[in-house]
Design an enzyme around this catalytic site. Structure first.
Site, PDB file in Angstrom:
ATOM      1  N   CYS A  50       2.911  -9.037  14.978  1.00 51.88           N
ATOM      2  CA  CYS A  50       1.880 -10.026  15.283  1.00 51.88           C
ATOM      3  C   CYS A  50       1.632 -10.969  14.105  1.00 51.88           C
ATOM      4  CB  CYS A  50       0.576  -9.345  15.693  1.00 51.88           C
ATOM      5  SG  CYS A  50      -0.098  -8.263  14.437  1.00 51.88           S
ATOM      6  N   HIS A  99      11.398  -6.483  -0.841  1.00 55.33           N
ATOM      7  CA  HIS A  99      10.464  -7.016   0.162  1.00 55.33           C
ATOM      8  C   HIS A  99      10.316  -6.060   1.338  1.00 55.33           C
ATOM      9  CE1 HIS A  99       8.360  -9.888   2.685  1.00 55.33           C
ATOM     10  NE2 HIS A  99       9.244  -9.651   3.639  1.00 55.33           N
TER      11      HIS A  99
END
Length: 582
Positions: A50, A99
Site C-alpha cells: 500500500c 535496502h
C-alpha cells in the site's frame, strides 16, 4: 552480482502519486513478464504494497537496466515517465541488498518495526517463483531477507518501536487514547476480506468491539472471516457477513469502519458517508431521547433548529413572520427578520418585543448573555434600540446588513470513525471535511508517523542489517567464483585421466594394484597444487571488488567459458529442484 532495484515509496513520493501508480494483480503479473523479457534483465521480482512499489532485477548493464525498469514501471502504472521519474529511487548491488533487508525488518515502513511487511515479501517471492521470473539470485536474496526480518524481530525489541499499520491507524482514530477503552462496545464494519482487512477485523475483535460485520464482493470469503472471528479463542465477539450491497445500511449502524479492498474506484463516497453519519446521528438521538419526530439532525451532527415557521405568530405578534427564513446567528425575531421593515411596522414589532421581555420569562434557559438564541422569541433590548436608531436615520431597515460576529460552534465529537488502508484509497478524501466524522487514511498516517521517535532497538536492528548485508555479499561473491573453481578442478581431473591412459599405453603389463597406486599419487599431487590457490581465490572473491578473480582464474588456466557456464546452469537446475516453499 548485478542486483538492481528501482521503486518509489511513501518516503519518496506523495500519497497521490503512489495512489495513481498502484498496480492491480494482473498488472503486477504483466510487469514481471515484460521485465524478464527485456534485454537487460534475466530475473525479476516485484514488491508492491500500500505504500511502496519496487521492481528488483538481475541486470547485465546498470544504465540500461535503470532506463528499462523505469520505463516499465511508468508503462504499467499509467503514470507518465517524466512525472514518475522525480519520485523514483535506485539501489544497486550491495545497496540494493541493504535496502531490501531494511524493508524486511520494518525500518523503512510507515510505522517503524511493523512485521506485516514480511508476509508481503513472502507473497512477492511466491509470485515470482510461480511465474519463473526469479532465478538463483532473487530466490537467495528474498529468502535471506525473510530470515533477516525474523531475526530482527526475535533478537531485538523492534516490535516496541512500532505496530502494524492497522494498530497505528486505530490509535490515530482513538486520538492517542487506549484502543481497548475506545473500542469497547462499538460496532465495527470491515470492508474487504484480504490479509489487511482480516488483520483489522482480528485487531478490533481483540480490542473488545461488540460486533464485527464483514462485507466483501466474494460473499464466501466474508463468511469465512466472520466464522474465524467467532471461533477465535482470544476473542468474544459477534461476527456476521453481509454482501457489498449492504454497506450503506451497515455504515449507518456502525461506530467504526475499516476499508481495504482492491477496488480501483471509491468504495465510500463523501455523499454516502454524510448520509450514514446523519443516519447514525438520528439513531443516537432515538436511543437517547426516544422518538423525537420534530427534531431534524443537522449536517454538523448537532440537533437542528426548530423550523422558522413555528415562531411566526408566537405570543400574538402583530406581524406575519412565518415566511421569513432563519439565518445562522439570528432568530426570526432578530435583525434578519425585520430587514426592510418600515418604521411603523418596526414600532409594532418593538412593542411586542418589549412586552415579551418584561419578565424575561420567554428567554431560553441556558442562553449566553449578550447573544441571540435561535429559539429565543425576545432579542436583547440593545439590538432593538440599534434597529430603532437605524430607522430614525434612514426611514427603514436596510435590506442587506452585515451580520454581527457570532461565536463559531465547536466541532462536534465524531459519531463515525473511518480507517482507510487501501491504495488507491477506498474512501473519498473529502470526508475529512465532514463534521461528526473522523477519517484516518494512508496520507494522514504518513503525516502522523513522520516524527515518530526512534528507539535504541532500531539502532540494534540496523547493525543486524549491516552484518547480514556483508555476509550475504561475501557468500554471493564466493558462490560466483565456484563454477570457475569447479571447472578448473574438472580440467585437472581430465588431465590426470589422460596421463593415466597414456601410461597404460606405455606400460601395458602394469598390474591393477600398481596402476591404482600411481593414479592415486598423481591425483594427490594435483589436489595439493590446486588446494591453496582455490581456497585463497574463494576468500579473495568474497571481499568487495573480488569479482575479478574469477576472470583471472579463467585466463590463467585457459578455461573454456562454456564449461564454466555449463557448471552454473547445472547448479541453478539443482537449486530449482531442491527449492522449498518460500
Amino acid at each position: 552480482m548485478s542486483l538492481l532495484v528501482v521503486g518509489l515509496s511513501h518516503r519518496s513520493a506523495p500519497v497521490s502519486v503512489l495512489e495513481r501508480a498502484s498496480l492491480n494483480a494482473d498488472a503486477q503479473v504483466k510487469l514481471l513478464q515484460d521485465t524478464v523479457a527485456a534485454e537487460p534483465a534475466t530475473e525479476a521480482a516485484l514488491l508492491a504494497t500500500c505504500n511502496r512499489i519496487e521492481l528488483y532485477a538481475d541486470v547485465d548493464k546498470f544504465h540500461a537496466g535503470v532506463a528499462e525498469l523505469s520505463t516499465l514501471l511508468a508503462q504499467h502504472s499509467g503514470v507518465g515517465l517524466e512525472e514518475l521519474t522525480p519520485y523514483l529511487y535506485v539501489h544497486y548491488e550491495d545497496r540494493a541488498v541493504h535496502h531490501l533487508f531494511s524493508v524486511a525488518c520494518g525500518l523503512d515502513s510507515m510505522v517503524v518495526g511493523e512485521g506485516q511487511i514480511l508476509g508481503q515479501i513472502k507473497d512477492s517471492l511466491a509470485r515470482a517463483q510461480d511465474l519463473h521470473s526469479a532465478g538463483r539470485l532473487l530466490n537467495d536474496l528474498f529468502q535471506q531477507a525473510l530470515r533477516v526480518g525474523k531475526r530482527a524481530h526475535s533478537e531485538t525489541g523492534i516490535d516496541r518501536a512500532g505496530q502494524s499499520l492497522v494498530t497505528f491507524g486505530l490509535e490515530q482514530l482513538a486520538q492517542g487514547g487506549d484502543i481497548q477503552e475506545w473500542a469497547r462496545g462499538k460496532k465495527a464494519l470491515v470492508i474487504g476480506a484480504g490479509s489487511m482487512s482480516s488483520l483489522a477485523a482480528a485487531t478490533l475483535a481483540r480490542a473488545g468491539v461488540a460486533e464485527v460485520v464483514v462485507a466483501n464482493r466474494t460473499f464466501d470469503r466474508a463468511e469465512r472471516l466472520a466464522q474465524i472471528l467467532m471461533e477465535g479463542d482470544d476473542t468474544d465477539v459477534a461476527a456476521r457477513a453481509v454482501p457489498m450491497e449492504s454497506v450503506p445500511a451497515e455504515l449507518t449502524r456502525a461506530d467504526v469502519a475499516v476499508s481495504c479492498t482492491g477496488a480501483t474506484g471509491l468504495v465510500l463516497t463523501a455523499e454516502a458517508v454524510a448520509a450514514a453519519a446523519e443516519g447514525r446521528t438520528a439513531v443516537l438521538w432515538a436511543e437517547a431521547d426516544g422518538d423525537e419526530p420534530d427534531r431534524t439532525p443537522g449536517t454538523d451532527g448537532q440537533r437542528g433548529n426548530l423550523p422558522a415557521t413555528s415562531l411566526g405568530n408566537e405570543d400574538g405578534c402583530p406581524l406575519d413572520l412565518a415566511s421569513v427564513q432563519n439565518t445562522a446567528g439570528f432568530s426570526v425575531l432578530g435583525e434578519a427578520a425585520v430587514a426592510g421593515m418600515a418604521a411603523a411596522d418596526l414600532e409594532q414589532h418593538a412593542a411586542w418585543v418589549d412586552n415579551g421581555t418584561a419578565g424575561g420569562a420567554q428567554r431560553t434557559a441556558g442562553a449566553r448573555p449578550g447573544t441571540i438564541d435561535p429559539l429565543d422569541p425576545a432579542p436583547d433590548a440593545d439590538a432593538i434600540a440599534a434597529l430603532a436608531a437605524t430607522v430614525a436615520t434612514v426611514g427603514r431597515i436596510p435590506e442587506r446588513r452585515r451580520p454581527e460576529p457570532v461565536e463559531e460552534a465547536p466541532r462536534p465529537q465524531p459519531v463515525l470513525f473511518l480507517l482507510d488502508l487501501a491504495m488507491p484509497r477506498d474512501i473519498d478524501a473529502a470526508v475529512h471535511r465532514l463534521a461528526g466524522v473522523r477519517l484516518v487514511d494512508i496520507e494522514s498516517l504518513a503525516e502522523a508517523s513522520a516524527g515518530a521517535p526512534m528507539a535504541a532497538d532500531v539502532d540494534q536492528v540496523r547493525r543486524i542489517v549491516s552484518d547480514e548485508v556483508t555476509a550475504f555479499g561475501a557468500a554471493l561473491r564466493a558462490a560466483h567464483i565456484t563454477p570457475t573453481v569447479v571447472a578448473l578442478r574438472t580440467m585437472a581431473a581430465d588431465v590426470v585421466a589422460g596421463e593415466i591412459a597414456r601410461l597404460d599405453g606405455r606400460l601395458p603389463g602394469l598390474d591393477d594394484k600398481h596402476r591404482a597406486e600411481i593414479t592415486q599419487t598423481v591425483r594427490r599431487v594435483v589436489d595439493k597444487l590446486l588446494h591453496a590457490p582455490t581456497v585463497r581465490v574463494k576468500q579473495l572473491a568474497a571481499e568487495p571488488g573480488g569479482a575479478g578473480y574469477a576472470d583471472a582464474l579463467r585466463t590463467l588456466f585457459d578455461l573454456d567459458p562454456e564449461t564454466v557456464a555449463a557448471v552454473s546452469r547445472a547448479e541453478d537446475s539443482t537449486t530449482e529442484k531442491n527449492r522449498g516453499p518460500a
